[in-house]
Structure formats: C-alpha cells, structure tokens
Design a protein around this motif. Structure first.
Motif, PDB file in Angstrom:
ATOM      1  N   ARG A   1      -1.140   0.601   5.516  1.00  0.00           N
ATOM      2  CA  ARG A   1      -0.791   1.601   6.514  1.00  0.00           C
ATOM      3  C   ARG A   1       0.687   1.487   6.889  1.00  0.00           C
ATOM      4  O   ARG A   1       1.334   0.479   6.617  1.00  0.00           O
ATOM      5  N   GLY A   2       1.161   2.561   7.538  1.00  0.00           N
ATOM      6  CA  GLY A   2       2.543   2.547   7.990  1.00  0.00           C
ATOM      7  C   GLY A   2       3.302   3.774   7.535  1.00  0.00           C
ATOM      8  O   GLY A   2       2.760   4.667   6.881  1.00  0.00           O
ATOM      9  N   VAL A   3       4.562   3.809   7.879  1.00  0.00           N
ATOM     10  CA  VAL A   3       5.397   4.963   7.565  1.00  0.00           C
ATOM     11  C   VAL A   3       5.619   5.071   6.056  1.00  0.00           C
ATOM     12  O   VAL A   3       5.600   4.060   5.350  1.00  0.00           O
ATOM     13  N   PRO A   4       5.816   6.286   5.534  1.00  0.00           N
ATOM     14  CA  PRO A   4       5.930   6.476   4.086  1.00  0.00           C
ATOM     15  C   PRO A   4       7.253   5.934   3.547  1.00  0.00           C
ATOM     16  O   PRO A   4       8.329   6.282   4.037  1.00  0.00           O
ATOM     17  N   THR A   5       7.148   5.086   2.548  1.00  0.00           N
ATOM     18  CA  THR A   5       8.294   4.325   2.070  1.00  0.00           C
ATOM     19  C   THR A   5       8.305   4.314   0.546  1.00  0.00           C
ATOM     20  O   THR A   5       7.256   4.159  -0.073  1.00  0.00           O
ATOM     21  N   PRO A   6       9.484   4.450  -0.098  1.00  0.00           N
ATOM     22  CA  PRO A   6       9.541   4.282  -1.552  1.00  0.00           C
ATOM     23  C   PRO A   6       9.381   2.812  -1.923  1.00  0.00           C
ATOM     24  O   PRO A   6       9.992   1.938  -1.299  1.00  0.00           O
ATOM     25  N   HIS A   7       8.554   2.559  -2.927  1.00  0.00           N
ATOM     26  CA  HIS A   7       8.275   1.182  -3.358  1.00  0.00           C
ATOM     27  C   HIS A   7       8.536   1.024  -4.846  1.00  0.00           C
ATOM     28  O   HIS A   7       7.688   0.548  -5.601  1.00  0.00           O
TER      29      HIS A   7
ATOM     30  N   GLY B   1       9.748   9.410 -11.277  1.00  0.00           N
ATOM     31  CA  GLY B   1       8.965   8.187 -11.357  1.00  0.00           C
ATOM     32  C   GLY B   1       8.943   7.386 -10.082  1.00  0.00           C
ATOM     33  O   GLY B   1       8.467   6.249 -10.072  1.00  0.00           O
ATOM     34  N   GLU B   2       9.430   7.980  -8.969  1.00  0.00           N
ATOM     35  CA  GLU B   2       9.411   7.276  -7.674  1.00  0.00           C
ATOM     36  C   GLU B   2       7.961   7.090  -7.213  1.00  0.00           C
ATOM     37  O   GLU B   2       7.109   7.945  -7.432  1.00  0.00           O
ATOM     38  N   PHE B   3       7.712   5.952  -6.559  1.00  0.00           N
ATOM     39  CA  PHE B   3       6.372   5.617  -6.071  1.00  0.00           C
ATOM     40  C   PHE B   3       6.442   5.438  -4.561  1.00  0.00           C
ATOM     41  O   PHE B   3       7.211   4.616  -4.058  1.00  0.00           O
ATOM     42  N   TYR B   4       5.648   6.218  -3.823  1.00  0.00           N
ATOM     43  CA  TYR B   4       5.654   6.185  -2.367  1.00  0.00           C
ATOM     44  C   TYR B   4       4.315   5.689  -1.846  1.00  0.00           C
ATOM     45  O   TYR B   4       3.258   6.012  -2.397  1.00  0.00           O
ATOM     46  N   GLY B   5       4.371   4.941  -0.755  1.00  0.00           N
ATOM     47  CA  GLY B   5       3.162   4.506  -0.088  1.00  0.00           C
ATOM     48  C   GLY B   5       3.487   4.109   1.336  1.00  0.00           C
ATOM     49  O   GLY B   5       4.645   4.160   1.770  1.00  0.00           O
TER      50      GLY B   5
ATOM     51  N   GLU C   1      14.745  17.339 -19.661  1.00  0.00           N
ATOM     52  CA  GLU C   1      14.296  18.333 -18.695  1.00  0.00           C
ATOM     53  C   GLU C   1      14.468  17.778 -17.287  1.00  0.00           C
ATOM     54  O   GLU C   1      13.666  16.970 -16.818  1.00  0.00           O
ATOM     55  N   ALA C   2      15.551  18.205 -16.627  1.00  0.00           N
ATOM     56  CA  ALA C   2      15.870  17.688 -15.288  1.00  0.00           C
ATOM     57  C   ALA C   2      15.464  18.638 -14.182  1.00  0.00           C
ATOM     58  O   ALA C   2      15.756  18.379 -13.010  1.00  0.00           O
ATOM     59  N   ARG C   3      14.782  19.753 -14.527  1.00  0.00           N
ATOM     60  CA  ARG C   3      14.382  20.716 -13.496  1.00  0.00           C
ATOM     61  C   ARG C   3      13.048  20.371 -12.855  1.00  0.00           C
ATOM     62  O   ARG C   3      12.614  21.042 -11.918  1.00  0.00           O
ATOM     63  N   VAL C   4      12.381  19.326 -13.351  1.00  0.00           N
ATOM     64  CA  VAL C   4      11.094  18.899 -12.808  1.00  0.00           C
ATOM     65  C   VAL C   4      11.117  17.382 -12.660  1.00  0.00           C
ATOM     66  O   VAL C   4      11.580  16.676 -13.557  1.00  0.00           O
ATOM     67  N   LEU C   5      10.619  16.885 -11.527  1.00  0.00           N
ATOM     68  CA  LEU C   5      10.433  15.457 -11.315  1.00  0.00           C
ATOM     69  C   LEU C   5       8.947  15.161 -11.162  1.00  0.00           C
ATOM     70  O   LEU C   5       8.212  15.920 -10.527  1.00  0.00           O
ATOM     71  N   SER C   6       8.523  14.032 -11.708  1.00  0.00           N
ATOM     72  CA  SER C   6       7.160  13.545 -11.514  1.00  0.00           C
ATOM     73  C   SER C   6       7.214  12.357 -10.573  1.00  0.00           C
ATOM     74  O   SER C   6       7.911  11.373 -10.831  1.00  0.00           O
ATOM     75  N   THR C   7       6.503  12.451  -9.447  1.00  0.00           N
ATOM     76  CA  THR C   7       6.452  11.380  -8.466  1.00  0.00           C
ATOM     77  C   THR C   7       5.001  10.976  -8.230  1.00  0.00           C
ATOM     78  O   THR C   7       4.074  11.707  -8.592  1.00  0.00           O
ATOM     79  N   VAL C   8       4.816   9.812  -7.617  1.00  0.00           N
ATOM     80  CA  VAL C   8       3.472   9.272  -7.373  1.00  0.00           C
ATOM     81  C   VAL C   8       3.408   8.760  -5.941  1.00  0.00           C
ATOM     82  O   VAL C   8       4.402   8.240  -5.418  1.00  0.00           O
ATOM     83  N   ALA C   9       2.253   8.910  -5.317  1.00  0.00           N
ATOM     84  CA  ALA C   9       2.049   8.390  -3.969  1.00  0.00           C
ATOM     85  C   ALA C   9       0.670   7.749  -3.865  1.00  0.00           C
ATOM     86  O   ALA C   9      -0.215   8.009  -4.687  1.00  0.00           O
ATOM     87  N   HIS C  10       0.513   6.905  -2.858  1.00  0.00           N
ATOM     88  CA  HIS C  10      -0.832   6.427  -2.527  1.00  0.00           C
ATOM     89  C   HIS C  10      -0.949   6.412  -1.011  1.00  0.00           C
ATOM     90  O   HIS C  10       0.052   6.251  -0.288  1.00  0.00           O
ATOM     91  N   PRO C  11      -2.163   6.589  -0.470  1.00  0.00           N
ATOM     92  CA  PRO C  11      -2.337   6.785   0.976  1.00  0.00           C
ATOM     93  C   PRO C  11      -2.571   5.523   1.776  1.00  0.00           C
ATOM     94  O   PRO C  11      -2.765   5.610   2.997  1.00  0.00           O
ATOM     95  N   GLY C  12      -2.584   4.360   1.122  1.00  0.00           N
ATOM     96  CA  GLY C  12      -3.016   3.157   1.834  1.00  0.00           C
ATOM     97  C   GLY C  12      -4.518   3.214   2.069  1.00  0.00           C
ATOM     98  O   GLY C  12      -5.267   3.805   1.289  1.00  0.00           O
ATOM     99  N   TYR C  13      -4.962   2.606   3.146  1.00  0.00           N
ATOM    100  CA  TYR C  13      -6.389   2.665   3.500  1.00  0.00           C
ATOM    101  C   TYR C  13      -6.509   3.705   4.601  1.00  0.00           C
ATOM    102  O   TYR C  13      -6.260   3.435   5.780  1.00  0.00           O
TER     103      TYR C  13
END
Length: 329
Positions: free
Chosen positions: A281-287, A271-275, A209-221
């Motif tokens: 803190r700082g600009v949003p970056t894939p990790h 499965g990309e992880f952003y923070g 199923e390539a019509r949906v992606l699951s991604t994750v983020a965190h906001p820092g502090y």
C-alpha cells in the motif's frame, strides 16, 4: 495516509488529460471503476470496456454522478475471455477518431480449487487475464500509434500483480494445458501479463516506434471493503476478515493510483513499473522496470523481466490468438 510522493506526484490531482481518449477494460467494478473515475476527473474522455451490460450501465451512471461533467461514453461490451468478442470490440475502438491509452485492467481473480477451462478451450484465468487482453492490445496498437507522438506517446498500461512473485511460470506449459491449482493459474496469468507488457516495449523499441509506450502497474493489496460505498458498485459493510485486512491493505480506489500514474505520468519511460510505495500500500511510485535491475519486493518479479521468457510468451500468445509474432504496429 500521505498522498504526495517524494517526487511531487499527487494521485488526487493527476496531470490534465483534456483531449485524450482512454479505454478502460473491466471498468464496471473494482480497480477498473476507480481508474475510470480518476481519469475522467482529470478530463479524459473515458470509454468503459465491460462484459455485462447491466453492470456497465450502473458504472456509467455512477461515474456521471460522481464526476460532474465527466466525458464517459456508453460501454463497449467485450468479454475478454472470448477472442471473437475481443475482435469485435477492437473494431469498435479502432474506428474512433483517436485513442490515446488502453488501460488493460480486466482480470479474473479465482484462487480456490483447481483451474477451469474457458470458452475457447484454454485455462480460464489465462484466457481472461492474458490472451484476450493481449489480442486487444495488439489489434489496437495501430490506432494508438496514430494518436501518439514522440513528444506525447500513447500508452498501454497493463495491470500486473504481486502474485507474479509467488509462482514460477511453467515455461513448458504457458497455457496450463496440463492443469494447475486455481492459485497457480492466477499467479501465472499475472506474471505473463507483465512478461508480455515488457516484451511489447522491447518490440516497440526494436521497431523504432516511439509513439506508444508500454507500462505496467500493480495495485498492492487492495480490497473493496475499504472503498467508500457507491450504490450498485461498492456495497456497504465489512466482515471480520475485512476488518483484519485493513491493518495492512488499502482501498481499491487507492489501488487504482499506480495504474492511473502509468497512464498519465509525463515522465514515464517505456517498460516503467508502478506500484504502491510499499509492496502492499501507499502512494503510487515508479519501481524500476525494463532495463533496470530489480531491487526489493516493490520491483517487478525478476522472471517477468527475462528476455527469453518474453520472446517465447510473445510467440506462444501470438500463435494462440492467430496473429503474426513478427508484427508490432
């Protein structure tokens, strides 16, 4: 703070979201409110998914005032700690002509004392942060798949936390039936949010199923004391503790940046992880994320990427909410 990343991403100018419909949970305050504002500013039609009518109406009015021409809908009222309420809200959202993204942000932050049992008999942090959002995501996957394409997939963006690094998930007690400190309950709930988001992508991949992606983020502090005042949403004033926190924290407006990038980045992989660029803190970056080796404190906690924990957490959560663990879309 410099707002453009080395790869050219400017969080103040995300890619146009014209024509896309995005549901944001927990949108009446905090990071959910700022994510809704940023997505509306990018042209998305934003659906506010909130627990409380009065707070939701205040957020709706504030967004319309702050974003001229914003396409923001009347709130969908859902208490994500109540599984029956989640099912009713999912029915409303699934009936829409399209749904391009679910921003799964709603979460209970309670770190003092002992954990508390919620309305469905489960630990309140687990019920609010894990089980309700898991059920909502599962119920909305068919609608998301209908709106997505292989070229431009729909998104599920889950809000994780650095606290996932600070506790060890009790694999033999995922729902914390034996009780825990409130801090452990919060940390375990946020770790499970990430675990289930990564497992969702594994299952989407396995199903082709390539019509949906699951991604994750965190906001820092991220703290609201650093946000600009918004009547009815963000109060004015700072405490002495807030002033000390500003030395290493960022605003919740900035804390929403990784979540918004997780929704809008056209180059995102499943499965990309952003923070933030740094852990706090700082600009949003894939990790990194699923399929990549964790590197440093900005990457996902290794336990949240464990496939075995992903399988057991998926089966456990599916059983609790009454869904078949083998179904995805």
């Amino acid at each position: 703070m410099r707002t453009t990343t080395p790869d050219g991403w400017d969080p103040r100018r995300p890619p146009s979201q014209q024509g896309r419909v995005v549901a944001v949970t927990g949108a009446s305050s905090g990071i959910g409110f700022w994510a809704a504002e940023q997505l509306a500013g990018a042209g998305a039609r934003v659906l506010l998914v909130c627990r409380d009518r009065r707070r939701a109406d205040r957020a709706l009015a504030a967004l319309r005032e702050r974003v001229p021409g914003a396409d923001v809908d009347a709130p969908v009222l859902v208490d994500v700690a109540d599984l029956d309420a989640v099912r009713e809200g999912a029915d409303q959202l699934a009936a829409l002509d399209r749904l391009d993204a679910l921003v799964s942000n709603a979460g209970l932050v309670d770190v003092a004392g002992r954990s508390v049992v919620g309305p469905d008999g489960h630990d309140r942090a687990i019920a609010t942060n894990v089980l309700g959002p898991f059920l909502l995501t599962r119920l909305l996957l068919p609608a998301l798949a209908r709106s997505g394409t292989v070229a431009r997939p729909s998104r599920v963006a889950a809000m994780g936390s650095m606290s996932a690094r600070l506790v060890r998930v009790r694999r033999d007690d995922l729902g914390l039936a034996r009780g825990a400190s409130a801090w452990h309950a919060y940390g375990q709930s946020k770790a499970l949010v990430q675990v289930l988001a990564f497992e969702l992508q594994r299952r989407l991949d396995a199903a082709g199923e390539a019509r949906v992606l699951s991604t994750v983020a965190h906001p820092g502090y991220a703290i609201s004391a650093m946000d600009p005042p918004v009547p009815g949403i963000v109060p004015e004033g700072r405490t002495l503790v807030n002033r000390a926190e500003t030395l290493f924290a960022q605003s919740k407006e900035q804390g929403a940046w990784p979540l918004v990038r997780a929704v809008t980045d056209p180059g995102a992989r499943g499965g990309e992880f952003y923070g933030p660029r740094s852990p706090v803190r700082g600009v949003p970056t894939p990790h990194g994320g699923l399929g990549r080796t964790p590197r440093g404190l900005s990457s996902p906690a290794p336990q949240t990427l464990a496939a075995g924990l992903g399988r057991s957490a998926w089966e456990w959560a599916s059983d609790v909410v009454g869904l078949a663990s083998t179904d995805v879309v």
